[in-house]
Design a protein around this motif. Structure first.
Motif, PDB file in Angstrom:
ATOM      1  N   VAL A   9     -37.416  46.503  29.990  1.00 49.55           N
ATOM      2  CA  VAL A   9     -36.907  45.058  30.682  1.00 49.55           C
ATOM      3  C   VAL A   9     -36.146  45.160  31.729  1.00 49.55           C
ATOM      4  CG1 VAL A   9     -36.302  42.634  29.825  1.00 49.55           C
ATOM      5  CG2 VAL A   9     -37.548  44.314  28.379  1.00 49.55           C
ATOM      6  N   ASN A  10     -36.356  44.708  32.886  1.00 50.25           N
ATOM      7  CA  ASN A  10     -35.524  44.928  34.224  1.00 50.25           C
ATOM      8  C   ASN A  10     -34.946  46.153  34.332  1.00 50.25           C
ATOM      9  OD1 ASN A  10     -36.198  42.103  34.435  1.00 50.25           O
ATOM     10  ND2 ASN A  10     -34.389  41.316  33.891  1.00 50.25           N
ATOM     11  N   ALA A  11     -35.769  47.209  34.204  1.00 49.82           N
ATOM     12  CA  ALA A  11     -35.354  48.592  34.367  1.00 49.82           C
ATOM     13  C   ALA A  11     -34.535  49.148  33.098  1.00 49.82           C
ATOM     14  CB  ALA A  11     -34.915  48.699  35.879  1.00 49.82           C
ATOM     15  N   ALA A  25     -40.831  39.153  23.366  1.00 51.57           N
ATOM     16  CA  ALA A  25     -40.012  39.966  24.190  1.00 51.57           C
ATOM     17  C   ALA A  25     -38.917  39.173  25.040  1.00 51.57           C
ATOM     18  CB  ALA A  25     -40.823  40.986  24.780  1.00 51.57           C
ATOM     19  N   ALA A  26     -39.268  38.086  25.558  1.00 54.22           N
ATOM     20  CA  ALA A  26     -38.589  37.271  26.551  1.00 54.22           C
ATOM     21  C   ALA A  26     -37.430  36.809  25.742  1.00 54.22           C
ATOM     22  CB  ALA A  26     -39.325  36.287  27.488  1.00 54.22           C
ATOM     23  N   VAL A  27     -37.689  36.130  24.572  1.00 53.62           N
ATOM     24  CA  VAL A  27     -36.636  35.551  23.745  1.00 53.62           C
ATOM     25  C   VAL A  27     -35.733  36.758  23.193  1.00 53.62           C
ATOM     26  CG1 VAL A  27     -36.130  34.329  21.642  1.00 53.62           C
ATOM     27  CG2 VAL A  27     -38.036  33.612  23.193  1.00 53.62           C
ATOM     28  N   PRO A  33     -34.583  29.857  30.329  1.00 55.40           N
ATOM     29  CA  PRO A  33     -35.318  29.148  31.424  1.00 55.40           C
ATOM     30  C   PRO A  33     -34.483  28.433  32.188  1.00 55.40           C
ATOM     31  CG  PRO A  33     -36.111  28.645  29.104  1.00 55.40           C
ATOM     32  CD  PRO A  33     -34.693  29.563  28.983  1.00 55.40           C
ATOM     33  N   PRO A  34     -34.889  28.353  33.472  1.00 55.44           N
ATOM     34  CA  PRO A  34     -36.335  28.464  33.908  1.00 55.44           C
ATOM     35  C   PRO A  34     -36.303  30.283  34.329  1.00 55.44           C
ATOM     36  CG  PRO A  34     -35.166  27.527  35.724  1.00 55.44           C
ATOM     37  CD  PRO A  34     -34.202  27.687  34.545  1.00 55.44           C
ATOM     38  N   ILE A  60     -41.542  44.872  31.969  1.00 56.54           N
ATOM     39  CA  ILE A  60     -41.271  43.426  32.023  1.00 56.54           C
ATOM     40  C   ILE A  60     -40.203  43.508  33.120  1.00 56.54           C
ATOM     41  CG2 ILE A  60     -40.726  41.438  30.953  1.00 56.54           C
ATOM     42  CD1 ILE A  60     -41.717  42.867  28.534  1.00 56.54           C
ATOM     43  N   GLU A  61     -40.561  42.325  34.168  1.00 60.27           N
ATOM     44  CA  GLU A  61     -39.443  42.011  34.844  1.00 60.27           C
ATOM     45  C   GLU A  61     -39.080  40.477  34.635  1.00 60.27           C
ATOM     46  OE1 GLU A  61     -37.696  43.524  37.232  1.00 60.27           O
ATOM     47  OE2 GLU A  61     -38.462  45.539  36.606  1.00 60.27           O
ATOM     48  N   VAL A  62     -38.081  40.050  34.353  1.00 60.61           N
ATOM     49  CA  VAL A  62     -37.589  38.662  34.143  1.00 60.61           C
ATOM     50  C   VAL A  62     -36.990  38.313  35.583  1.00 60.61           C
ATOM     51  CG1 VAL A  62     -36.315  37.176  32.799  1.00 60.61           C
ATOM     52  CG2 VAL A  62     -37.178  39.064  31.643  1.00 60.61           C
ATOM     53  N   ILE A  63     -37.322  37.201  36.269  1.00 66.30           N
ATOM     54  CA  ILE A  63     -36.874  36.760  37.436  1.00 66.30           C
ATOM     55  C   ILE A  63     -36.484  35.232  36.954  1.00 66.30           C
ATOM     56  CG2 ILE A  63     -37.310  36.294  39.789  1.00 66.30           C
ATOM     57  CD1 ILE A  63     -39.558  38.262  39.773  1.00 66.30           C
ATOM     58  N   SER A  64     -34.971  34.962  37.180  1.00 64.02           N
ATOM     59  CA  SER A  64     -34.435  33.760  36.744  1.00 64.02           C
ATOM     60  C   SER A  64     -34.305  33.126  38.145  1.00 64.02           C
ATOM     61  CB  SER A  64     -33.211  33.921  35.974  1.00 64.02           C
ATOM     62  OG  SER A  64     -33.202  34.697  34.826  1.00 64.02           O
ATOM     63  N   ALA A  65     -34.333  31.801  37.963  1.00 63.57           N
ATOM     64  CA  ALA A  65     -34.226  30.785  39.220  1.00 63.57           C
ATOM     65  C   ALA A  65     -32.504  30.749  39.090  1.00 63.57           C
ATOM     66  CB  ALA A  65     -34.795  29.318  38.941  1.00 63.57           C
ATOM     67  N   ILE A  66     -32.256  30.600  40.601  1.00 63.46           N
ATOM     68  CA  ILE A  66     -30.933  30.443  40.758  1.00 63.46           C
ATOM     69  C   ILE A  66     -30.694  28.981  41.187  1.00 63.46           C
ATOM     70  CG2 ILE A  66     -29.042  31.351  42.631  1.00 63.46           C
ATOM     71  CD1 ILE A  66     -30.640  33.684  42.867  1.00 63.46           C
ATOM     72  N   GLN A  67     -29.700  28.734  40.385  1.00 63.10           N
ATOM     73  CA  GLN A  67     -29.633  26.918  40.662  1.00 63.10           C
ATOM     74  C   GLN A  67     -28.276  26.890  41.308  1.00 63.10           C
ATOM     75  OE1 GLN A  67     -29.327  25.086  36.832  1.00 63.10           O
ATOM     76  NE2 GLN A  67     -31.232  26.197  36.133  1.00 63.10           N
TER      77      GLN A  67
END
Length: 69
Positions: A9-11, A25-27, A33-34, A60-67
């Motif tokens: 997960v993210n290396a 797995a994400a949880v 989110p997002p 798995i790569e989790v890509i989060s939005a940058i706010q």
């Protein structure tokens, strides 16, 4: 007894139970989110996260939005 196996997960190596879904797995690994998920370098629509069961050595790569504003 549930079998466990390794994924990335993210290396970072992580252990999950067999039959773990991509959504679980994400949880489990704290995705907030997002975000979007890539599984083995392929974008996975959020509508499919509950339907995909992970396999040993999945990436798995989790890509989060940058706010910002």
């Amino acid at each position: 007894m549930t079998d466990r196996f390794q994924i990335l997960v993210n290396a970072t190596p992580q252990q999950v139970n067999e039959k773990t879904t991509l959504a679980q797995a994400a949880v489990q690994f704290g995705a907030q989110p997002p975000y979007v998920l890539l599984l083995n370098h392929h974008f996975i629509a959020s509508s499919q996260h509950d339907q995909i069961t992970l396999k040993p050595n999945d990436i798995i790569e989790v890509i989060s939005a940058i706010q910002g504003g």
